[in-house]
Design a protein around this motif. Structure first.
Motif, short mmCIF file in Angstrom:
data_model
loop_
_atom_site.label_atom_id
_atom_site.label_comp_id
_atom_site.label_asym_id
_atom_site.label_seq_id
_atom_site.Cartn_x
_atom_site.Cartn_y
_atom_site.Cartn_z
N TRP A 221 0.83 -1.21 0.00
CA TRP A 221 0.00 0.00 0.00
C TRP A 221 0.87 1.25 0.00
O TRP A 221 0.54 2.25 -0.65
CB TRP A 221 -0.89 0.03 1.25
CG TRP A 221 -1.85 -1.11 1.33
CD1 TRP A 221 -1.86 -2.10 2.27
CD2 TRP A 221 -2.94 -1.39 0.45
NE1 TRP A 221 -2.90 -2.98 2.02
CE2 TRP A 221 -3.58 -2.56 0.91
CE3 TRP A 221 -3.45 -0.77 -0.70
CZ2 TRP A 221 -4.67 -3.13 0.28
CZ3 TRP A 221 -4.54 -1.32 -1.33
CH2 TRP A 221 -5.15 -2.49 -0.84
N ILE A 222 1.98 1.20 0.74
CA ILE A 222 2.82 2.39 0.88
C ILE A 222 4.10 2.19 0.08
O ILE A 222 4.77 1.16 0.23
CB ILE A 222 3.15 2.65 2.36
CG1 ILE A 222 1.85 2.89 3.13
CG2 ILE A 222 4.11 3.84 2.51
CD1 ILE A 222 2.04 3.25 4.59
N GLN B 268 1.73 2.91 -10.09
CA GLN B 268 2.63 3.45 -9.07
C GLN B 268 2.32 2.97 -7.68
O GLN B 268 3.07 3.24 -6.75
CB GLN B 268 2.51 4.98 -9.09
CG GLN B 268 3.15 5.58 -10.30
CD GLN B 268 2.70 7.00 -10.51
OE1 GLN B 268 1.56 7.35 -10.23
NE2 GLN B 268 3.59 7.82 -11.03
N ARG B 269 1.22 2.29 -7.51
CA ARG B 269 0.78 1.97 -6.16
C ARG B 269 1.85 1.15 -5.42
O ARG B 269 2.26 0.10 -5.88
CB ARG B 269 -0.52 1.17 -6.25
CG ARG B 269 -1.33 1.20 -5.01
CD ARG B 269 -2.68 0.61 -5.27
NE ARG B 269 -2.61 -0.82 -5.51
CZ ARG B 269 -3.65 -1.64 -5.34
NH1 ARG B 269 -4.81 -1.16 -4.96
NH2 ARG B 269 -3.55 -2.92 -5.58
N GLY B 270 2.26 1.65 -4.27
CA GLY B 270 3.17 0.89 -3.42
C GLY B 270 4.43 0.39 -4.10
O GLY B 270 4.84 -0.76 -3.90
N LEU C 212 -1.38 8.52 3.91
CA LEU C 212 -2.80 8.22 3.86
C LEU C 212 -3.02 7.26 2.68
O LEU C 212 -3.53 7.65 1.63
CB LEU C 212 -3.59 9.52 3.67
CG LEU C 212 -5.11 9.44 3.66
CD1 LEU C 212 -5.67 8.86 4.94
CD2 LEU C 212 -5.71 10.82 3.40
N PRO C 213 -2.56 6.02 2.85
CA PRO C 213 -2.67 5.10 1.72
C PRO C 213 -4.13 4.82 1.38
O PRO C 213 -4.96 4.73 2.28
CB PRO C 213 -1.97 3.83 2.21
CG PRO C 213 -1.90 3.96 3.69
CD PRO C 213 -1.95 5.40 4.02
N THR C 214 -4.44 4.71 0.09
CA THR C 214 -5.81 4.40 -0.33
C THR C 214 -5.79 3.12 -1.15
O THR C 214 -4.72 2.58 -1.44
CB THR C 214 -6.39 5.52 -1.22
OG1 THR C 214 -5.80 5.42 -2.53
CG2 THR C 214 -6.13 6.90 -0.65
#
Ligand SMILES: Cc1cc2nc3c(=O)[nH]c(=O)nc-3n(C[C@H](O)[C@H](O)[C@H](O)COP(=O)(O)OP(=O)(O)OC[C@H]3O[C@@H](n4cnc5c(N)ncnc54)[C@H](O)[C@@H]3O)c2cc1C
Lengths: 416, 406
Positions: A405-406, B33-35, B203-205
């Motif tokens: 997620w990050i 691009q996520r994570g 603030l991951p979505t």
């Protein structure tokens, strides 16, 4: 890239709109529906005088030498005005097939007559079995046989959902003359005089109130001379004009959709309930906005397909996309317009909305509905190439790497 | 009417294509691009700089600003190929969102200071508009900017700010005046991301990575005001016109189609290619239709934009809304067509298609960026179709009446 219409096209559009608003009003449409001809001979004559019936024929056949994009412009206006009449049957499925595959004699005899409004042609393809679904517009669906008998052929069988059969002078009959592995090989096109012995016609009662018919060919005799195109090779030219026809139906639905959008927005602004215009409510706005989406989506897919045809480029994919989208979008557009109009959109005897809606259903089904064309699209996609592979040396950065997620760069970012 | 590209445009297309073919590794997968891992991020930063050096990030900008001085249509071609290859530029927000209005409203100093950094792929910008109490109602911005000599002092918070990389600058809406209507007291600022007093939290979505940004007595020099004081909301609106004239959507979808078809062709449960499965065919056809529509509407918008002097503002179009509506449908079709395997995320054992069904399904839970689906409809209905709406000045009264009723 250029999304402009030519000056000529703009002129055609304006003059068509003006003419049809005057000559093809709601009353005429209702009269035609109530009548037993399926068209207005008077209006037909007038559009012949305007040169519309020969629009896409070369000048040597008394045509205007215009192309399929021009024709789509006219068809948008036909759709808007709900023009009733055997144009698609006569000019496109009949005339353009003859132009494509006919002998010089056939062309110079028939095309000028069509252009002058003196000959109406109806194309007879679909049959009781094929009408159930996917093969209606494919050579697989053609079983009615034409059997050689000396210099003649004998056609025997039933054609169903034949548009404009009642007013037709001539049928373009799609018949099987040979069976084999390739279903397209063995289809022959015959020009059959509508008054030939053995033909009987029964109009069908459709939601559109148009003139689709059962046409029974009971051992109808037709001369070998009347074959259009090659013996056993009729499918290709017919298919070509059916593609033009499908795109014109898209243009027709586009024109109708534009009008439905205008009517709905107008009604939303002026109809008062709860002391406010109904258009202030987001439910009603949503109907209007989706109408816009459906109509706008149809515009360029239609013109791209028309352009491809006009340029003589491969167009199977584009035509299928236009008709697959156009048909469903039109169904939705009609439904949305009904919702905005409440009871007023639901009456039988007056108001144009139900007319658009009922006629729209025919446009959607004719020459292939959404499901049919989606399967065509899927066939095209089967042949797509695998994605291109870049030339850099492999880095092992993606395959099998878990997705978090990050992002990891966050660890080293100065967060203040 | 002509749906063909010019010979020059085709040449440009080949040039861009070659750039990606040469610079991407053979085991490349366009995966967003996520994570990202650090290696993936570094890879994109490097490639972004390479593309920037050639002017490929901002081909429509002037040469002084680091672009190639190409026309809008040529820019469309470059964007199309970039998007076909799924380039995940960490600087995308600056390239697409913040740079173009800077071009229009910036002073000469601002332009020469900021634009080359974006164009060369060095600087990363965030578009910092949204706040806890200013989402769809963007004019409700309360990040406060108070004049103080040669500076503004900023206090407040931004939230849900897309962070595709390590940010260098913030393109920020702040309140400079309390007025009615609210949108007449908002200004745009160009802020150093690491100014004293600025801090961030993650603030991951389910979609892109976003951050919260806090402003605690942040000093912003006056020459960092973009355009006119209190006109920031109007300037921000202009951004949307630039965003609208993008041509990438259809091309990005085309690459996705190619990969998906290939996957269905090669995956053969019980010896039968998935490509023959009716649900899969239906899904592919739907995607193909939408790909065409998005491609056409994107190019229509770009073409219209390129002739804005002659044609004026574009007719209301619903391409953006259309995308938002169908993306959720398609994601559902995609994940459902995979049976139980659909729920596996990338990196899991047994995961098929690199977990993209699950990934795109997660992403599709939100349609919020650049305005929710609902707000899109409101804008199209009101500004586009001229449908009536309750004038905003009555909103407070209506709210009071509702609260009174309990
Ligand atoms: C992944 C992601 C990335 C983002 N990136 C950025 C970014 O880079 N920069 C940035 O500034 N912002 C960004 N945003 C914020 C985004 O712009 C907001 O989420 C969006 O504007 C909606 O605001 P909200 O979330 O506060 O929802 P709200 O405005 O509270 O809306 C909640 C619901 O109410 C509906 N609603 C609101 N008003 C009305 C109305 N008048 N009529 C009918 N329905 C209404 C909305 O449509 C929604 O369904 C991002 C958001 C996400 C999820």
């Amino acid at each position: 890239m250029d999304f402009n219409f030519t000056e000529e096209q703009e002129m055609l559009k304006t003059s068509a709109r003006d003419f049809l608003e005057e000559e093809c009003a709601e009353k005429l449409i209702r009269d035609v529906e109530a009548g037993d001809q399926g068209y207005s001979p008077d209006l037909w004559k007038k559009i012949a005088e305007l040169g519309w019936l020969g629009l896409v024929f070369p000048e040597q056949y008394e045509g205007a030498g215009m192309n399929v994009i021009d024709l789509a412009v006219l068809y948008e206006e036909f759709g808007r005005a709900m023009f009733p009449g055997p144009y698609l049957s006569t000019v496109i499925l009949g005339g353009m097939t003859i132009l494509e595959a006919g002998t010089e004699e056939q062309k110079s005899e028939i095309l000028p007559r069509i252009a002058r409004g003196e000959q109406i042609v109806a194309m007879a393809l679909t049959e009781p079995e094929s009408s159930w679904g996917m093969q209606a517009w494919d050579p697989e669906g053609v079983t009615v046989a034409a059997v050689a008998d000396g210099d003649d052929y004998i056609i025997d069988g039933i054609k169903l959902f034949v548009h404009d059969a009642v007013c037709a002078d001539t049928f373009l009959v799609v018949a099987r003359t040979k069976s084999g592995a390739d279903p397209a090989d063995g289809i022959t096109l015959f020009l059959v005089d509508a008054k030939s012995a053995g033909i009987s016609i029964t109009p069908l009662r459709t939601v559109a109130g148009d003139m689709q018919c059962e046409v029974i060919f009971d051992k109808v005799k037709v001369s070998r001379q009347n074959i259009v195109g090659a013996l056993n090779g009729g499918w290709a030219p017919l298919d070509k004009s059916m593609k033009v026809g499908a795109v014109m139906l898209c243009a027709q639905m586009l024109g109708a959709g534009e009008k439905l959008l205008e009517l709905s927005v107008d009604y939303a602004r002026t109809r008062i309930q709860f002391d406010m215009p109904i258009g202030i409510n987001q439910y009603i706005q949503e109907h209007c906005v989706f109408l816009l989406r459906d109509v706008n989506g149809a515009r360029w897919s239609t013109y791209l397909a028309a352009w491809k045809i006009a340029e003589g480029e491969p167009c199977d994919f584009e035509v299928a996309v236009a008709k697959a989208w156009g048909s469903d979008a039109h169904e939705r557009a009609c439904w949305r317009a009904h919702q905005v109009h409440g009871g007023v959109g639901y009456t039988v005897n007056d108001g144009v909305l139900p007319l658009y809606s009922r006629r729209g259903k025919t446009y959607q089904l004719y020459l292939g509905d959404t499901a049919y064309h989606k399967e065509k699209i899927a066939k095209e996609l089967e042949g797509w190439p695998a994605p291109q592979v870049p030339r850099g040396k492999p880095l092992g950065l993606w395959e099998g790497i878990p997705e978090n997620w990050i992002p990891e760069w966050w660890d080293t970012y100065d967060k203040g | 009417m002509d749906f063909r590209f010019t010979e020059e445009q085709e040449k440009l297309r080949t040039e861009i294509d070659d750039f990606f073919l040469d610079n991407l590794p053979s085991d490349y997968r366009p995966r967003g691009q996520r994570g990202q891992t650090m290696e993936q991020y570094k890879f994109w930063m490097d490639l972004q700089r390479k593309a920037g050096a050639k002017g490929y990030l901002t081909p429509g900008w002037s040469k002084e600003s680091g672009g190639l001085g190409l026309s809008d249509m040529e820019q469309g071609v470059v964007m199309e190929e970039t998007s076909y290859w799924g380039a995940a530029w960490p600087g995308s927000q600056g390239i697409r969102v913040c740079g173009p209005p800077l071009h229009v409203f910036g002073t000469e100093e601002q332009k020469s200071k900021f634009l080359p950094g974006i164009a060369k792929g060095e600087d990363i910008w965030y578009q910092a508009f949204t706040e806890p109490d200013a989402g769809s109602d963007e004019a409700n911005v309360s990040l406060r900017a108070v004049e103080d000599g040669d500076n503004y002092i900023l206090n407040g918070q931004k939230t849900f700010i897309t962070a595709p990389g390590q940010g260098d600058y913030l393109y920020t809406l702040a309140r400079t005046q309390d007025v009615t209507p609210k949108h007449r007291g908002i200004s745009l600022f160009l802020i150093d991301a690491h100014s004293p007093g600025v801090s961030y939290s993650a603030l991951p979505t389910l979609g892109v990575f976003t951050v919260d940004i806090f402003f605690d007595n942040v000093k912003v020099p006056k020459d960092r005001l973009l355009g006119e004081l209190n006109r920031g909301f109007y300037h921000a609106m202009v951004t949307f016109e630039f965003e609208r004239s993008t041509t990438g959507g259809g091309a990005g979808a085309r690459r996705g189609m190619e990969e998906l078809i290939d996957f269905y062709r090669n995956e053969k449960p019980n010896g039968k290619p998935l490509l023959e499965n009716p649900a899969v065919r239906d899904l592919l056809a739907d995607r193909a239709i939408e790909m065409e529509l998005v491609w056409l509407q994107g190019w229509f918008a770009a073409w219209h934009f390129s002739q804005r002097d002659k044609l004026g503002s574009p007719p209301p179009e619903a391409g953006g809304l259309h995308n938002k509506v169908v993306s959720a449908d398609r994601a559902k079709q995609l994940i459902d067509a995979m049976g139980l395997y659909g729920q596996l995320r990338r990196g899991s054992k047994y995961c098929k298609y690199e977990g993209r069904a699950a990934g795109s399904w997660e992403v599709s839970r939100s349609t919020h960026p650049a305005g929710t689906i609902e707000v899109n409809k409101i804008v199209l209905g009101g500004r586009g179709l001229g449908l009536p709406r309750i004038p905003a000045k009555f909103n407070k009264e209506i709210r009071a009446a509702i609260e009174e009723r309990g």
